[in-house]
Design a protein around this motif. Structure first.
Motif, short mmCIF file in Angstrom:
data_model
loop_
_atom_site.label_atom_id
_atom_site.label_comp_id
_atom_site.label_asym_id
_atom_site.label_seq_id
_atom_site.Cartn_x
_atom_site.Cartn_y
_atom_site.Cartn_z
N GLU A 55 0.81 -1.21 0.00
CA GLU A 55 0.00 0.00 0.00
C GLU A 55 0.85 1.26 0.00
OE1 GLU A 55 -2.76 -0.08 3.20
OE2 GLU A 55 -3.82 -1.87 2.47
N ASP A 56 1.90 1.29 0.80
CA ASP A 56 2.76 2.49 0.84
C ASP A 56 3.37 2.76 -0.53
OD1 ASP A 56 2.21 2.88 3.49
OD2 ASP A 56 4.09 2.04 4.23
N SER A 57 3.75 1.69 -1.23
CA SER A 57 4.36 1.85 -2.54
C SER A 57 3.35 2.37 -3.56
CB SER A 57 4.93 0.51 -3.01
OG SER A 57 5.83 0.00 -2.05
N GLU A 58 2.10 1.89 -3.44
CA GLU A 58 1.05 2.41 -4.32
C GLU A 58 0.86 3.91 -4.08
OE1 GLU A 58 -0.47 1.09 -6.73
OE2 GLU A 58 -0.05 -1.05 -6.53
N GLU A 59 1.00 4.33 -2.81
CA GLU A 59 0.89 5.75 -2.49
C GLU A 59 2.00 6.54 -3.16
OE1 GLU A 59 1.47 8.55 1.42
OE2 GLU A 59 0.31 6.70 1.66
N LEU A 60 3.19 5.96 -3.23
CA LEU A 60 4.31 6.61 -3.90
C LEU A 60 4.00 6.80 -5.39
CD1 LEU A 60 7.22 7.66 -3.52
CD2 LEU A 60 8.02 5.38 -4.12
N VAL A 61 3.39 5.80 -6.02
CA VAL A 61 3.00 5.92 -7.42
C VAL A 61 1.96 7.01 -7.59
CG1 VAL A 61 1.91 4.74 -9.37
CG2 VAL A 61 3.58 3.53 -7.96
N ASN A 62 1.03 7.11 -6.63
CA ASN A 62 0.03 8.17 -6.69
C ASN A 62 0.67 9.55 -6.62
OD1 ASN A 62 -2.09 6.36 -6.91
ND2 ASN A 62 -2.43 6.26 -4.70
N LYS A 63 1.73 9.68 -5.82
CA LYS A 63 2.46 10.94 -5.77
C LYS A 63 3.04 11.27 -7.14
CE LYS A 63 4.02 11.05 -0.92
NZ LYS A 63 5.21 11.11 -0.04
N ALA A 64 3.62 10.24 -7.78
CA ALA A 64 4.19 10.46 -9.11
C ALA A 64 3.10 10.84 -10.10
CB ALA A 64 4.92 9.20 -9.57
N ARG A 65 1.94 10.23 -9.97
CA ARG A 65 0.83 10.54 -10.88
C ARG A 65 0.41 12.00 -10.71
NH1 ARG A 65 -2.17 6.65 -9.45
NH2 ARG A 65 -1.37 5.18 -10.98
N ASP A 66 0.46 12.50 -9.48
CA ASP A 66 0.15 13.90 -9.25
C ASP A 66 1.12 14.81 -9.98
OD1 ASP A 66 -2.03 13.36 -7.67
OD2 ASP A 66 -0.95 13.51 -5.78
N ILE A 67 2.40 14.43 -9.98
CA ILE A 67 3.40 15.21 -10.69
C ILE A 67 3.10 15.17 -12.19
CG2 ILE A 67 5.85 15.48 -11.21
CD1 ILE A 67 6.49 13.97 -8.67
N LEU A 68 2.80 13.97 -12.70
CA LEU A 68 2.62 13.78 -14.13
C LEU A 68 1.37 14.45 -14.65
CD1 LEU A 68 3.42 12.37 -16.78
CD2 LEU A 68 2.15 10.38 -16.00
N GLU A 69 0.23 14.19 -14.02
CA GLU A 69 -1.05 14.62 -14.56
C GLU A 69 -1.41 16.06 -14.20
OE1 GLU A 69 -3.87 11.73 -13.32
OE2 GLU A 69 -3.07 10.15 -14.61
N GLN A 70 -0.95 16.52 -13.04
CA GLN A 70 -1.36 17.84 -12.58
C GLN A 70 -0.22 18.83 -12.45
OE1 GLN A 70 -4.09 17.62 -9.19
NE2 GLN A 70 -4.36 15.44 -9.59
N GLY A 71 1.02 18.37 -12.61
CA GLY A 71 2.16 19.27 -12.49
C GLY A 71 2.30 19.85 -11.10
N LEU A 72 2.01 19.05 -10.07
CA LEU A 72 2.07 19.53 -8.69
C LEU A 72 3.48 19.42 -8.13
CD1 LEU A 72 -1.20 17.96 -7.21
CD2 LEU A 72 -0.87 20.25 -8.18
N LEU A 73 3.75 20.26 -7.15
CA LEU A 73 5.02 20.19 -6.42
C LEU A 73 4.84 19.25 -5.24
CD1 LEU A 73 7.92 21.33 -5.98
CD2 LEU A 73 6.86 23.08 -4.52
N LEU A 74 5.71 18.26 -5.13
CA LEU A 74 5.64 17.34 -4.00
C LEU A 74 5.97 18.07 -2.71
CD1 LEU A 74 7.27 14.02 -5.20
CD2 LEU A 74 4.88 14.42 -4.66
N GLU A 75 5.14 17.88 -1.69
CA GLU A 75 5.43 18.49 -0.39
C GLU A 75 6.59 17.77 0.27
OE1 GLU A 75 1.98 18.52 2.02
OE2 GLU A 75 0.83 19.84 0.69
N PRO A 76 7.44 18.51 0.99
CA PRO A 76 8.53 17.84 1.71
C PRO A 76 7.98 16.96 2.82
CG PRO A 76 8.37 20.15 2.37
CD PRO A 76 7.46 19.97 1.20
#
Length: 299
Positions: free
Chosen positions: A60-81
């Protein structure tokens, strides 16, 4: 393992069919560590000629990491520290990296290469803490953990060259701890990885990582070289970009710069549809096998 919210490192356990390695990723907030991990997890738009067949999240944690990447890809978001207030809330990411058949044999092992990477994402400023938190029991616990590793990946923002002196002071303290550690296996490897190499001043020298490291971080590079000679430790240099570039004849960063300071560069993806990272797997492969994979060093 105890940790405070000021220590920024990622611990990895890397396994191959035919041998085990334990690796730690070290990097401060400016290094782009979480973006590196998210891009590795998502593995977008890989070139057909790339040796990597798949990068698969496990758990599950790894799937969350992929979701973070998807946010970068699809929405151009800045990852929070990563801001950690509870040690029990540390995320544990596991990725399985498999090479394509024609690239996936370790010399003499008769085994196909499959690397399982387990990552714990901590927050804070690692090099600063090394210099200013001497005697901190929680930081000491992590240093002890680093000493158990057979390989270290030092992630440094290539545009943060004005912090060379600070990084050198921090890595010196870490190397002292490594030297004091009583280990059965002293054949440790250290990968010095320059990140954000889509930036023009770094991209032009991306295929000469040692030269680029010496130019941008001469003090830190000299410290690692000296330690390598005295302690028979392998040191290799790598360049990576979590975003990649646009164009071939007239390349430009596939990123929009939000901030530039002595701490480095903060950016988001510019054109997600053509997002192609560069050099993410190469240092992991070397730390695991002791051999550079020329195909993994290609654009």
């Amino acid at each position: 393992m105890l940790f405070d919210n000021q220590t920024n490192s990622t611990s990895l356990s890397v396994k191959t069919l035919g041998g085990d390695s334990v690796v730690r990723i070290i990097g401060d907030r400016s290094s782009g560590k979480t973006t590196y991990l998210a891009s590795l997890a998502y593995w977008p738009n890989a070139s057909p000629d790339n040796p990597v067949q798949t990068v698969s999240p496990v758990g599950e944690d790894s799937e969350e990491l992929v979701n973070k990447a998807r946010d970068i890809l699809e929405q151009g978001l800045l990852l929070e520290p990563t801001n950690l207030h509870d040690i029990d809330a540390v995320k544990d990411y596991t990725l399985s990296i498999t090479l394509k058949d024609r690239f996936s044999w370790l010399r003499g092992s008769g085994k196909m290469v499959q690397i399982n990477v387990s990552c714990k994402d901590y927050s804070g400023e690692f090099f600063r803490d090394l210099v200013h938190k001497s005697g901190d029991p929680m930081l000491d616990d992590y240093l002890d953990d680093c000493c158990l590793a057979t390989g270290l990946m030092v992630l440094v923002d290539g545009t943060a060259h004005r912090k060379d002196k600070d990084y050198c002071a921090g890595i010196e303290k870490l190397l002292v701890e490594l030297d004091r550690a009583e280990l059965k296996n002293q054949h440790r490897r250290i990968a010095f990885v320059l990140t954000k190499c889509e930036q023009s001043e770094l991209w032009v020298n991306r295929h000469e990582p040692k030269k680029l490291a010496n130019m941008r971080f001469p003090k830190l590079s000299a410290q690692l070289q000296s330690y390598s000679k005295l302690n028979r430790v392998g040191v290799e240099y790598f360049t990576t970009s979590a975003f990649g570039i646009l164009g071939k004849q007239y390349p430009e960063p596939n990123s929009k710069r939000l901030k530039r300071s002595c701490d480095g560069t903060t950016s988001v993806i510019k054109k997600p549809r053509v997002w192609r990272p560069f050099g993410l797997v190469a240092p992991i492969y070397w730390l695991c096998t002791g051999k550079r994979h020329p195909e993994l060093d290609r654009d």
